[in-house]
Scaffold this motif. Structure first.
Motif, PDB file in Angstrom:
ATOM      1  N   PRO A   1       0.792  -1.242   0.000  1.00  5.67           N
ATOM      2  CA  PRO A   1       0.000   0.000   0.000  1.00  5.67           C
ATOM      3  C   PRO A   1       0.822   1.289   0.000  1.00  5.67           C
ATOM      4  CG  PRO A   1       0.139  -0.850   2.212  1.00  5.67           C
ATOM      5  CD  PRO A   1       0.960  -1.773   1.361  1.00  5.67           C
ATOM      6  N   GLN A   2       2.009   1.249  -0.510  1.00  4.57           N
ATOM      7  CA  GLN A   2       2.845   2.449  -0.513  1.00  4.57           C
ATOM      8  C   GLN A   2       2.120   3.622  -1.175  1.00  4.57           C
ATOM      9  OE1 GLN A   2       6.130   2.669   0.747  1.00  4.57           O
ATOM     10  NE2 GLN A   2       5.873   4.873   0.425  1.00  4.57           N
ATOM     11  N   GLY A   3       1.954   4.739  -0.415  1.00  3.29           N
ATOM     12  CA  GLY A   3       1.309   5.935  -0.946  1.00  3.29           C
ATOM     13  C   GLY A   3      -0.213   5.879  -0.940  1.00  3.29           C
ATOM     14  N   GLU A   4      -0.798   4.798  -0.469  1.00  2.49           N
ATOM     15  CA  GLU A   4      -2.260   4.672  -0.449  1.00  2.49           C
ATOM     16  C   GLU A   4      -2.827   5.166   0.883  1.00  2.49           C
ATOM     17  OE1 GLU A   4      -3.270   0.650  -1.218  1.00  2.49           O
ATOM     18  OE2 GLU A   4      -2.346   0.586  -3.208  1.00  2.49           O
ATOM     19  N   LYS A   5      -4.136   5.395   0.898  1.00  3.15           N
ATOM     20  CA  LYS A   5      -4.814   5.753   2.135  1.00  3.15           C
ATOM     21  C   LYS A   5      -4.769   4.568   3.100  1.00  3.15           C
ATOM     22  CE  LYS A   5      -6.325   9.988   1.613  1.00  3.15           C
ATOM     23  NZ  LYS A   5      -5.927  11.081   2.553  1.00  3.15           N
TER      24      LYS A   5
ATOM     25  N   ALA B   1       6.607  10.955   9.552  1.00  7.16           N
ATOM     26  CA  ALA B   1       6.474  12.411   9.628  1.00  7.16           C
ATOM     27  C   ALA B   1       6.418  13.064   8.258  1.00  7.16           C
ATOM     28  CB  ALA B   1       7.633  12.995  10.435  1.00  7.16           C
ATOM     29  N   GLU B   2       6.945  12.418   7.253  1.00  9.14           N
ATOM     30  CA  GLU B   2       6.994  13.016   5.919  1.00  9.14           C
ATOM     31  C   GLU B   2       5.765  12.668   5.070  1.00  9.14           C
ATOM     32  OE1 GLU B   2      10.601  11.849   4.087  1.00  9.14           O
ATOM     33  OE2 GLU B   2      11.894  12.834   5.576  1.00  9.14           O
ATOM     34  N   ALA B   3       4.963  11.736   5.527  1.00  5.91           N
ATOM     35  CA  ALA B   3       3.792  11.313   4.747  1.00  5.91           C
ATOM     36  C   ALA B   3       2.582  12.179   5.058  1.00  5.91           C
ATOM     37  CB  ALA B   3       3.469   9.854   5.041  1.00  5.91           C
ATOM     38  N   GLU B   4       1.654  12.240   4.124  1.00  6.68           N
ATOM     39  CA  GLU B   4       0.416  12.988   4.337  1.00  6.68           C
ATOM     40  C   GLU B   4      -0.442  12.275   5.380  1.00  6.68           C
ATOM     41  OE1 GLU B   4      -1.596  13.517   0.667  1.00  6.68           O
ATOM     42  OE2 GLU B   4       0.060  14.580  -0.305  1.00  6.68           O
ATOM     43  N   ALA B   5      -1.371  13.031   5.952  1.00  2.00           N
ATOM     44  CA  ALA B   5      -2.229  12.471   6.998  1.00  2.00           C
ATOM     45  C   ALA B   5      -3.030  11.283   6.468  1.00  2.00           C
ATOM     46  CB  ALA B   5      -3.171  13.550   7.523  1.00  2.00           C
TER      47      ALA B   5
ATOM     48  N   GLY C   1       3.113   5.976   4.469  1.00  2.00           N
ATOM     49  CA  GLY C   1       4.369   6.574   4.014  1.00  2.00           C
ATOM     50  C   GLY C   1       5.437   5.533   3.758  1.00  2.00           C
ATOM     51  N   THR C   2       5.520   4.539   4.628  1.00  2.00           N
ATOM     52  CA  THR C   2       6.556   3.515   4.501  1.00  2.00           C
ATOM     53  C   THR C   2       5.949   2.135   4.750  1.00  2.00           C
ATOM     54  OG1 THR C   2       8.173   5.089   5.393  1.00  2.00           O
ATOM     55  CG2 THR C   2       8.823   2.768   5.298  1.00  2.00           C
ATOM     56  N   VAL C   3       6.307   1.196   3.884  1.00  2.00           N
ATOM     57  CA  VAL C   3       5.866  -0.193   4.062  1.00  2.00           C
ATOM     58  C   VAL C   3       7.029  -0.976   4.652  1.00  2.00           C
ATOM     59  CG1 VAL C   3       5.018  -2.279   2.939  1.00  2.00           C
ATOM     60  CG2 VAL C   3       4.265  -0.035   2.133  1.00  2.00           C
TER      61      VAL C   3
ATOM     62  N   MET D   1       2.556  -4.203   7.329  1.00  6.86           N
ATOM     63  CA  MET D   1       3.044  -3.389   8.444  1.00  6.86           C
ATOM     64  C   MET D   1       3.566  -2.071   7.877  1.00  6.86           C
ATOM     65  SD  MET D   1       4.995  -6.338  10.665  1.00  6.86           S
ATOM     66  CE  MET D   1       5.523  -5.146  11.887  1.00  6.86           C
ATOM     67  N   VAL D   2       2.992  -0.959   8.357  1.00  8.60           N
ATOM     68  CA  VAL D   2       3.286   0.332   7.716  1.00  8.60           C
ATOM     69  C   VAL D   2       3.510   1.438   8.742  1.00  8.60           C
ATOM     70  CG1 VAL D   2       1.915  -0.289   5.685  1.00  8.60           C
ATOM     71  CG2 VAL D   2       0.828   0.925   7.586  1.00  8.60           C
ATOM     72  N   ARG D   3       4.100   2.528   8.217  1.00 10.98           N
ATOM     73  CA  ARG D   3       4.151   3.800   8.944  1.00 10.98           C
ATOM     74  C   ARG D   3       3.162   4.729   8.262  1.00 10.98           C
ATOM     75  NH1 ARG D   3      10.159   3.388   8.710  1.00 10.98           N
ATOM     76  NH2 ARG D   3      10.894   2.671  10.757  1.00 10.98           N
ATOM     77  N   VAL D   4       2.417   5.473   9.075  1.00 12.96           N
ATOM     78  CA  VAL D   4       1.336   6.308   8.538  1.00 12.96           C
ATOM     79  C   VAL D   4       1.578   7.766   8.911  1.00 12.96           C
ATOM     80  CG1 VAL D   4      -1.162   6.650   8.457  1.00 12.96           C
ATOM     81  CG2 VAL D   4      -0.229   4.358   8.833  1.00 12.96           C
ATOM     82  N   GLY D   5       1.240   8.657   7.976  1.00 21.07           N
ATOM     83  CA  GLY D   5       1.368  10.091   8.237  1.00 21.07           C
ATOM     84  C   GLY D   5       0.238  10.587   9.109  1.00 21.07           C
TER      85      GLY D   5
END
Length: 199
Positions: A151-155, A168-172, A176-178, A194-198
């Motif tokens: 889901p890189q870049g997806e909601k 911190a660099e990804a949109e709300a 941002g990172t998979v 498993m992801v990091r979310v803005g």
């Protein structure tokens, strides 16, 4: 002599004639007994009404029994049909997800191959073999209904993704990172990504 024989019947003929007349009399009396014109009109009407009511009641009773039997048969057929459908669905479900446990174990191998590819030296001849193995394994997984969830870049979707940190660099509410790719088996989530979310 001949005239006497003509005008006088024998005793046997007289008896036969009397029997015929007696039979005719009995038949006539019987016909009169069942002839409405020789009976009370009121009595015949009452009897006919009683017989007709009884007949109608019996017909209604039989119709009710037939209707009940038809409804029972329809219910039995419906229950049998539903049971058959449930069995088919369960068999289909078992077939689809029989490889679920085995597939999860294979995903660990995929993860290891991907980590090896990321950390491999570009000039390392072994890296090419690892990449080919990784590609072949993904093809086998795809053939058996296992798809990658990247889901890189997806909601962010809580049904498919597992947020473990903030990017911190990804949109709300955007991935941002998979950190680890997810996988689905025949449309059913096998492992969340498993992801990091803005924020």
């Amino acid at each position: 002599m001949s005239e006497q024989n003509t005008n006088h019947e024998s005793p046997e003929q007289n008896v036969a004639h009397d029997n015929i007349e007696h039979s005719d009399s009995i038949l006539e009396e019987t016909m009169k007994e069942f002839d409405p014109q020789h009976n009370s009109g009121e009595e015949m009407t009452i009897e006919n009404e009683i017989d007709l009511d009884t007949f109608k009641a019996r017909i209604a009773e039989l119709e009710g029994e037939v209707k009940e039997a038809k409804e029972g048969t329809a219910r039995a057929n419906a229950e049998a049909y539903d049971a058959q459908k449930r069995m088919e669905q369960e068999a289909d479900k078992s077939k689809k997800f029989a490889l679920q446990k085995f597939a999860r174990e294979l995903l660990e191998i995929v993860d290891n191959l991907e980590r090896a590819i990321e950390n491999a030296d570009a000039n390392d001849p072994v890296a090419e073999g690892v990449q080919l193995t990784h590609k072949a394994l993904l093809a086998v997984l795809h053939k058996n209904g296992i798809e990658v969830v990247d889901p890189q870049g997806e909601k962010f979707n809580a049904d498919l993704h597992e947020a473990v940190d903030i990017d911190a660099e990804a949109e709300a509410d955007t991935v941002g990172t998979v950190l680890q790719k997810g996988y689905s088996l025949n449309g059913r989530l096998l492992r969340p990504a498993m992801v990091r979310v803005g924020q």
